[in-house]
Structures are given as C-alpha cells and as structure tokens.
Design a protein around this motif. Structure first.
Motif, PDB file in Angstrom:
ATOM      1  N   ALA A 155       0.858  -1.201   0.007  1.00 14.81           N
ATOM      2  CA  ALA A 155      -0.024   0.071   0.043  1.00 14.81           C
ATOM      3  C   ALA A 155       0.808   1.256   0.061  1.00 14.81           C
ATOM      4  O   ALA A 155       0.515   2.239  -0.788  1.00 14.81           O
ATOM      5  CB  ALA A 155      -0.845  -0.097   1.142  1.00 14.81           C
ATOM      6  N   MET A 156       2.037   1.311   0.893  1.00 15.52           N
ATOM      7  CA  MET A 156       2.863   2.457   0.807  1.00 15.52           C
ATOM      8  C   MET A 156       3.884   2.678  -0.418  1.00 15.52           C
ATOM      9  O   MET A 156       3.900   3.589  -0.677  1.00 15.52           O
ATOM     10  CB  MET A 156       3.730   2.324   2.016  1.00 15.52           C
ATOM     11  CG  MET A 156       2.780   2.463   3.290  1.00 15.52           C
ATOM     12  SD  MET A 156       3.905   2.530   4.875  1.00 15.52           S
ATOM     13  CE  MET A 156       4.284   0.774   5.159  1.00 15.52           C
ATOM     14  N   LEU A 157       4.242   1.637  -1.023  1.00 13.27           N
ATOM     15  CA  LEU A 157       5.115   1.490  -2.272  1.00 13.27           C
ATOM     16  C   LEU A 157       4.204   1.547  -3.541  1.00 13.27           C
ATOM     17  O   LEU A 157       4.955   1.827  -4.704  1.00 13.27           O
ATOM     18  CB  LEU A 157       5.907   0.479  -2.277  1.00 13.27           C
ATOM     19  CG  LEU A 157       6.952   0.440  -1.108  1.00 13.27           C
ATOM     20  CD1 LEU A 157       7.664  -1.351  -0.923  1.00 13.27           C
ATOM     21  CD2 LEU A 157       7.827   1.402  -1.293  1.00 13.27           C
ATOM     22  N   PHE A 158       3.000   1.253  -3.595  1.00 16.38           N
ATOM     23  CA  PHE A 158       2.330   1.347  -4.800  1.00 16.38           C
ATOM     24  C   PHE A 158       2.461   2.710  -5.601  1.00 16.38           C
ATOM     25  O   PHE A 158       2.667   2.493  -6.826  1.00 16.38           O
ATOM     26  CB  PHE A 158       0.707   1.310  -4.552  1.00 16.38           C
ATOM     27  CG  PHE A 158      -0.326   1.189  -5.819  1.00 16.38           C
ATOM     28  CD1 PHE A 158      -0.241   0.096  -6.527  1.00 16.38           C
ATOM     29  CD2 PHE A 158      -1.052   2.579  -6.009  1.00 16.38           C
ATOM     30  CE1 PHE A 158      -0.740   0.266  -7.763  1.00 16.38           C
ATOM     31  CE2 PHE A 158      -1.501   2.518  -7.319  1.00 16.38           C
ATOM     32  CZ  PHE A 158      -1.722   1.383  -8.464  1.00 16.38           C
ATOM     33  N   PRO A 159       2.610   3.717  -5.204  1.00 14.77           N
ATOM     34  CA  PRO A 159       2.789   4.806  -6.086  1.00 14.77           C
ATOM     35  C   PRO A 159       4.116   4.594  -7.097  1.00 14.77           C
ATOM     36  O   PRO A 159       4.206   5.139  -8.039  1.00 14.77           O
ATOM     37  CB  PRO A 159       3.063   6.131  -5.132  1.00 14.77           C
ATOM     38  CG  PRO A 159       2.208   5.726  -4.079  1.00 14.77           C
ATOM     39  CD  PRO A 159       2.301   4.260  -3.937  1.00 14.77           C
ATOM     40  N   ILE A 160       5.180   4.081  -6.325  1.00 12.28           N
ATOM     41  CA  ILE A 160       6.190   3.778  -7.111  1.00 12.28           C
ATOM     42  C   ILE A 160       5.971   2.584  -8.237  1.00 12.28           C
ATOM     43  O   ILE A 160       6.603   2.858  -9.414  1.00 12.28           O
ATOM     44  CB  ILE A 160       7.435   3.205  -6.098  1.00 12.28           C
ATOM     45  CG1 ILE A 160       7.870   4.370  -5.332  1.00 12.28           C
ATOM     46  CG2 ILE A 160       8.533   2.788  -6.995  1.00 12.28           C
ATOM     47  CD1 ILE A 160       8.887   3.852  -4.016  1.00 12.28           C
ATOM     48  N   ALA A 161       5.385   1.511  -7.874  1.00 16.67           N
ATOM     49  CA  ALA A 161       4.974   0.348  -8.869  1.00 16.67           C
ATOM     50  C   ALA A 161       4.346   1.200  -9.908  1.00 16.67           C
ATOM     51  O   ALA A 161       4.335   0.928 -11.203  1.00 16.67           O
ATOM     52  CB  ALA A 161       4.051  -0.671  -8.061  1.00 16.67           C
TER      53      ALA A 161
END
Length: 477
Positions: free
Chosen positions: A429-435
């Motif tokens: 959830a926290m890293l989704f923007p990078i993905a």
C-alpha cells in the motif's frame, strides 16, 4: 504449550479470521482499478514467457520462464487438489466462481508485488539477483523500517520453509502409503535425498529442476481433467449453470448459501494462488528481465495458471462426477478428489493422483526452501547459516513424512503467514505509487511501439536502486 496454542490461535483469528481476507480483496480491487486493469490489458503478453522470449540470453542468469515455473511450482500444491475439494464441500459449487473472481483480482496484486521485487532487487557477488518484500521495504521505505522487514523474514522462514515443508512431506508419504502401501519412512528418505540434491545446488539447480518438473506436472494434470471433461461433455453446461446459480444464491447447495460460497471461494483461492501474501516476489526478483513490469506480467500469469487452470481442473473432476453430494461433509479433501477421479476413469487413477501429489509437493518444497534461503540472506550473509537451513529443511521433510500428525504445524505456520501477509500488504500500500510509476513507464514505451521495453535507472534518480542490476540504457525510440 497450552499458552502457545492460545497465542497462535489468537494471532490466527486476528489475521485470517478478521482482517486479512477483506484486506487482500479490497487492496486487490484497488490495484486493479488504479492500474487501469493492467492484468487484462497485458493478458496477451503473458504467453510470451512460454516462447523464446521467456529464455535468458545469458545461461548464467535465471530466465523469466524459469522464475515462472519455480513460482508456479510453489503456488500449485495441495491447495489445488485438497483445497478445492474443501471449498466445494463447505461452500458448494458456487465457491468455484468466487475462486475464479479472486484470482482475476489477485493477478494484479501479484503483478504489483513482483514489480516492486524486481525494482529493488540486488546483484549478489556471484552475479545472481536477490530481492523480495524485505529488500523492497528497506530500500523503498527506508532503513528505519528494517525491523518490519526482519519480522517479515522470520515469518517467511517459519511458515513456508518449516511449517509447509513438513506438511508437504506428510502429504506425499500419506498418499504413497494409502495407494501403494509404501512405508512412510521409505518415502521420507527418498524425498529427503532428492530434496538435498536439489537445494544444495542453489537457485540455479532449483530453477533447472522446475523447468522440467512443472510443465510435466501441470500438463499431465490438465490433460487428465480434459479427459474427464470430454467423457462428461454433455453434463458440462449443467455444471456451469450450477456454479453460477450457487455463487449468486439462486440455488442453495450448503447451509450458509451464498455467504458460504463467497467465504470458501475467497479463502481457498487466496491460500492457493498466494497473490498478495508476499511469497512469490522472492522468486520473481531472481529473473533477468529488461523491465520490472515484464516479470510482473509473468507472475500475474502464474496466478492464472494456478487458479483458473489447475484449480478449475480439480473442480470439474469433482462436479462432473457422482461422488460429491451437495450438503454432505463425510468426504472431503484429497479423498473426494481421488474418489471422483476413480469414478471417472477407473482405479488406476489413484496411482496417477499419487504421482501428481508427489510432483506438486516436491515442487513446493523447492520453492519453500528458496523463500527461506532468500529471507535468511537478508538477515545474514554467513554461508554456514545457509547450510544449517538446508540441513534443517531435509530433516523437516523427513520428520513430516514419518509423523502422522504433521498437519498440526498449521497451528503455528498459519498465524505466521498471516503476519507475513499483513506486513507485505502494508508495504504494498505504501509503495504502490512507485510501482505505478514503473508501470506507467512500461505502458508509455509499449504505446510508443517499443516491442521490448527497457527499464532505465537514470529515469528514476530518486529511488534507491542497485544500478548493477539495471545497467541497460534505453534504446532510441
């Protein structure tokens, strides 16, 4: 001991019982919508991995296809044979529909977690790649979250490498004893010896073994299911109608009706394909690919193979037969699948299923070992620790085979997997923007006509990337 049982039971209730499945479903739906339904947009590209595009030009690297087969080998296991039977027994035929539904959503979760594993993978001294949620947490969220990554690693080793490997050994030995009369100790010794030979060869030997075993395993099981479908082709439309009618409550096959169908379908589907649980990304990171999204698409395909293909095979074998009786709970698990198969094609099928269980379980043991090794490598680079883990795995497989009560390991492995999944989902959830940024980069190149998009680390200077893992420059468009 009673205190530990209560503690693990409480953890299990707080994860699998209350929060985890809704969290997996909601987050999977969010990923699907936010990514523009990426698992469907790139569905046709998934099949490229089975062609020469899936092979690595460097024989010293793990190819995308080899990483796919290792992850399929881990996902495909007892859940595809026994788990589907349990879902149908407890939830009725409608559970199969909801199993399909969660797989289609889970394909996107698998894509996102594998993209992140590839983005943050590291190159080891020998040239191999390592990665997964632990490294993504540290490099993506910062070293202040290392404690979270360590919790993830401990739970990964405890649930998969220890707990589930004991269960796999027990499953194989039990099947061989029941159908062939082979003593458990004999099966355990053979399985332990083969396990030792493969895992002491490292990820390359595991990948090479999976490249041979998994196609044979999957194609053989699918071929048997297709034979059953052909023999009962006229009954197929009625079975499909029954699945959909039960899924939406138009027919009630078991107590609980539509609610039971949804609960069982979602639970068994997630247990089987592991999408979002944080296990398969450890294998996805080992592949040599030109862009992280390429392996994300491949791992999405792995979920499709596990649930839409393999689980469906088991479901049709059961529902097209006359052994299963809606509402009856006297036969379930492997016994229901085995008796259904025998009713279709004859008694020889029980031996065929025993062989399938052996291949399914052995491939899972290889996969479970590597997950533990990768987690251990994050916590320590001491070679002796890896050898101790290998010896322990061999002993655990043997112990599981000779102990009739080995299934009790789920009392502690399920709660640990619950914690593992919660940690992974929070990180996703926290890293989704990078993905999402990496996925947009891939999409932009595809729309520009680039047949094989390339990930250029220079385009992401703000990310803490291992530049030796991504040395390629973008070709002129």
């Amino acid at each position: 001991m009673e205190f530990l049982d209560r503690a693990f039971g409480l953890i299990n209730d707080l994860t699998w019982g209350a929060a985890l499945i809704p969290f997996l479903v909601v987050l999977g739906c969010f990923f699907t919508i936010a990514s523009g339904f990426a698992q469907f947009r790139y569905f046709k590209r998934m099949f490229r991995v089975l062609s020469k595009d899936g092979s690595s030009a460097d024989p010293n690297k793990i190819s995308a296809r080899e990483a796919l087969f290792v992850s399929v080998g881990g996902r495909v296991g007892g859940g595809n044979i026994a788990g589907v039977a349990v879902a149908i027994t407890a939830g009725g035929p409608g559970a199969v529909f909801w199993m399909w539904a969660i797989a289609l959503v889970g394909m996107c979760s698998a894509m996102i977690e594998s993209i992140l594993a590839q983005v943050y993978k590291e190159t080891m001294p020998g040239g191999d790649f390592r990665g997964g949620p632990a490294r993504a947490i540290v490099h993506g969220l910062g070293h202040k979250y290392r404690w979270l990554a360590v919790i993830y690693c401990i739970c990964l080793i405890g649930s998969f490498s220890i707990g589930f490997n004991a269960f796999q050994g027990n499953t194989v030995a039990g099947a061989a004893a029941d159908s062939l009369g082979v003593p458990r100790i004999a099966t355990g010794l053979v399985l332990a010896a083969i396990t030792g030979f493969v895992i002491f060869g490292g990820i390359h030997r595991i990948a090479k073994a999976a490249d041979v075993i998994i196609p044979v395993m999957a194609i053989g099981y699918i071929a048997m299911a297709l034979l059953v479908i052909v023999l009962n082709f006229t009954s197929l439309p009625a079975v499909l109608v029954d699945i959909f009618a039960n899924a939406f409550g138009f027919r009630e096959a078991v107590s609980g009706g539509m609610g039971a169908a949804i609960a069982q379908g979602l639970r068994r589907g997630l247990f089987s394909n592991e999408a979002g649980l944080g296990s398969a990304p450890n294998v996805a990171a080992t592949a040599y690919v030109h862009h992280p999204v390429s392996q994300g698409i491949t791992q999405s395909f792995s979920v499709f193979i596990d649930t839409i293909l393999i689980c469906s095979c088991t479901a049709f074998v059961i529902l097209l037969g006359d052994v299963y009786t809606p509402g009856a709970a006297d036969i379930d698990g492997v016994a229901l699948t085995q008796q259904s198969l025998v009713s279709h094609v004859g008694s020889w099928a029980q031996y065929y299923l025993t062989a399938a269980i052996f291949l399914f379980s052995f491939s899972s043991i290889m996969y479970n070992y590597y997950l533990g090794e990768n987690a251990l490598s994050f916590m320590t680079d001491e070679p002796m620790a890896r050898n101790i883990l290998r010896i322990a795995i061999i002993g655990i497989v043997l112990l599981g085979a000779v102990a009739p009560g080995a299934t009790a390991v789920f009392a502690f492995s399920d709660p640990m997997m619950g914690i593992l999944a919660i940690v992974n989902l929070l990180a996703l959830a926290m890293l989704f923007p990078i993905a999402a940024r990496v996925l947009d980069d891939f999409t932009r190149q595809v729309r520009a006509g680039v047949d094989r998009p390339v990930f250029c680390a220079d385009d992401f200077p703000d990310l803490q990337l291992d530049r030796t893992s991504w040395p390629e420059k973008r070709p002129a468009e």
